[in-house]
Design an enzyme around this catalytic site. Structure first.
Site, PDB file in Angstrom:
ATOM      1  N   TYR A   1      37.403 -29.677 -33.917  1.00  0.00           N
ATOM      2  CA  TYR A   1      36.821 -28.424 -34.533  1.00  0.00           C
ATOM      3  C   TYR A   1      36.885 -27.371 -33.393  1.00  0.00           C
ATOM      4  O   TYR A   1      36.775 -27.525 -32.454  1.00  0.00           O
ATOM      5  CB  TYR A   1      35.382 -28.889 -35.247  1.00  0.00           C
ATOM      6  CG  TYR A   1      34.720 -27.654 -35.776  1.00  0.00           C
ATOM      7  CD1 TYR A   1      35.196 -27.149 -36.828  1.00  0.00           C
ATOM      8  CD2 TYR A   1      33.545 -27.301 -35.389  1.00  0.00           C
ATOM      9  CE1 TYR A   1      34.570 -25.968 -37.599  1.00  0.00           C
ATOM     10  CE2 TYR A   1      32.950 -26.232 -36.036  1.00  0.00           C
ATOM     11  CZ  TYR A   1      33.431 -25.627 -37.048  1.00  0.00           C
ATOM     12  OH  TYR A   1      32.834 -24.517 -37.750  1.00  0.00           O
TER      13      TYR A   1
ATOM     14  N   THR B   1      34.616 -25.286 -32.275  1.00  0.00           N
ATOM     15  CA  THR B   1      33.748 -25.333 -31.032  1.00  0.00           C
ATOM     16  C   THR B   1      33.636 -26.334 -30.183  1.00  0.00           C
ATOM     17  O   THR B   1      32.961 -26.773 -29.143  1.00  0.00           O
ATOM     18  CB  THR B   1      32.074 -25.443 -31.684  1.00  0.00           C
ATOM     19  OG1 THR B   1      31.923 -26.595 -32.400  1.00  0.00           O
ATOM     20  CG2 THR B   1      31.962 -24.086 -32.699  1.00  0.00           C
ATOM     21  N   LYS B   2      34.684 -27.454 -30.328  1.00  0.00           N
ATOM     22  CA  LYS B   2      34.574 -28.638 -29.377  1.00  0.00           C
ATOM     23  C   LYS B   2      35.357 -28.462 -28.124  1.00  0.00           C
ATOM     24  O   LYS B   2      36.063 -27.440 -27.873  1.00  0.00           O
ATOM     25  CB  LYS B   2      35.142 -29.934 -30.221  1.00  0.00           C
ATOM     26  CG  LYS B   2      34.347 -30.141 -31.748  1.00  0.00           C
ATOM     27  CD  LYS B   2      33.030 -30.616 -31.483  1.00  0.00           C
ATOM     28  CE  LYS B   2      32.107 -30.503 -32.634  1.00  0.00           C
ATOM     29  NZ  LYS B   2      32.130 -31.588 -33.477  1.00  0.00           N
ATOM     30  N   ASN B   3      35.362 -29.514 -27.362  1.00  0.00           N
ATOM     31  CA  ASN B   3      35.666 -29.355 -25.962  1.00  0.00           C
ATOM     32  C   ASN B   3      37.190 -29.167 -25.733  1.00  0.00           C
ATOM     33  O   ASN B   3      37.737 -28.114 -25.009  1.00  0.00           O
ATOM     34  CB  ASN B   3      35.704 -30.596 -25.097  1.00  0.00           C
ATOM     35  CG  ASN B   3      34.276 -31.015 -24.903  1.00  0.00           C
ATOM     36  OD1 ASN B   3      33.369 -30.054 -25.278  1.00  0.00           O
ATOM     37  ND2 ASN B   3      33.718 -32.035 -24.497  1.00  0.00           N
TER      38      ASN B   3
END
Ligand SMILES: *Cc1c(COP(=O)(O)O)cnc(C)c1O
Length: 399
Positions: A194, A196-198
């Site tokens: 997604y 916002t993930k790393n």
């Protein structure tokens, strides 16, 4: 650079420069790769997804990887592949994104919560042990913020009580516990890409497993339940009929997403180093403030630095958590809450009778926590703006 006192009369940043929480770093390589997919006309599941699966399983160190369109889908399918369904109980943490719990409910199984350790914010092994019943079939540890759960203890518990472990690694691509990567301890590891993930693919997820049979079943489940040859159906080897062998789902990843993922994955280590540097800078800048900072990492582990969470205790700071969120937003700094504890939400209260006070550690942290921006995209100026805004927003900090 602006000083603390100069900044008192106006927001730390202007509205036009609002710092979006969790904004991804997007670079030229993935932009070009998406364009090249568009030009070939092959947008759906194809060679770029296959390459991303391969690169990802090599990075983490697992025998099989199945790309899907979200971590929610990854969790759902992992549980189906583990044979979970009605009558089974699955234990997880109350301090997680709702998708962890919803995916249990979608399988027909019953979610059971075990409270967290207030220091690590991870599910507490003693609380898990206390929740095991003859119906417990699985455990979903969430490596919260990228800090690994106590996997030795959970693996022993799982063995004793014959539980399947499905790791929720949405925060934890780079996480290691005693030299081994998160997502390789359980029967399945579920990852999120997604935005916002790393690393991200817009929307996207991955399931890792060492079982060839499970991997094959996951692929069938992820594409309508069609027999696995369906993935290669439109090759030049002539038309192949598909057979529907399960009631599957539409959970496959597209090549457009794979195109982004292969390039993001190549930068996973520099991005991690950047977040580590931001983490250290925040620790140093906030050391004197009356707030709790993330607990230091345990030895022999690697933290993925997905979230930098501070705790706002009104009695110490002179400002409530929710007012602090508003104050940061007024400074034009985006912040997050990870998470209001699961039993705070009305659906779970009315469906399972859960009460927040029965999980006191998750309840307190959910009501005090604030996530500050820690994306690899942040510039040094962005980071100093966040620090200034935090200091301005805490009345009991003398400046
Ligand atoms: C983001 C997240 C998910 C869901 O991931 P999606 O890819 O958005 O479905 C699940 N669990 C946790 C802990 C998450 O942070």
């Amino acid at each position: 650079m602006k000083t603390f006192s100069d900044s008192l009369n106006q927001p730390v940043r202007s509205k036009e420069r609002f710092l979006v929480f969790g904004a991804p770093a997007i670079e030229e390589a993935e932009i070009e790769e998406v364009i090249s997919s568009m030009k070939t006309g092959w947008l759906g599941t194809g060679p770029k997804v296959a390459q991303f699966e391969n690169d990802f399983k090599v990075y983490v160190g697992s025998k099989h990887a199945v790309a899907v369109n979200s971590c929610t889908a990854a969790l759902h399918l992992s549980m189906l592949a583990a044979g979970l369904g009605p009558g089974d109980e699955v234990i997880t943490t109350p301090l997680t994104f709702c998708a962890t719990v919803n995916s249990i409910i979608h399988t027909g199984a019953t979610p059971v919560l075990a409270d967290i350790d207030p220091v690590t914010m991870n599910i507490d092994p003693e609380q898990v042990a206390a929740q095991i019943t003859p119906r417990t079939r699985a455990l979903i540890p969430v490596h919260f913020a990228g800090r690994p759960c106590e996997m030795d203890i959970f693996c022993d518990l799982a063995k004793e009580s014959n539980l399947t472990i499905i790791e929720d690694c949405a925060h934890a691509i780079e996480t290691e516990y005693k030299g081994r990567k998160a997502g390789t301890f359980g029967s399945f590891g579920s990852f999120s890409f997604y935005v916002t993930k790393n690393i991200m693919t817009g929307e996207g997820g991955m399931i890792l497993t060492n079982s060839e049979e499970s991997a094959a079943r996951l692929k069938v489940f992820a594409l309508h339940g069609m027999s696995k040859d369906a993935w290669k159906r439109f090759s030049d080897e002539g038309y192949k009929h598909y057979q529907v062998v399960e009631c599957g789902f539409k959970y496959n990843m597209m090549d457009l997403q794979g195109a982004i993922g292969v390039h993001q994955l190549r930068r996973i280590e520099p991005y991690w180093l950047r977040r580590q540097a931001i983490w250290k800078r925040y620790n140093e800048a906030f050391a004197e403030l009356p707030i709790d900072l993330p607990a230091p990492s345990e030895p022999d582990t690697r933290h993925a630095y997905h979230l930098y969470t501070i705790l706002i205790d009104e009695t110490r700071t002179g400002i409530s958590r929710d007012s602090f969120l508003n104050a940061m937003t007024a400074e034009n700094i985006g912040v997050g809450v990870h998470y209001l504890s699961i039993p705070e939400h009305p659906y779970y209260q009315k469906t399972f009778g859960w009460r927040a006070e029965d999980y006191p550690n998750a309840k307190r942290i959910g009501r005090q926590t604030v996530s500050l921006p820690i994306s690899a995209k942040l510039t040094d100026i962005d980071i100093e703006d966040v620090i200034l805004a935090v200091k301005k927003s805490i009345p009991k900090f003398s400046g």
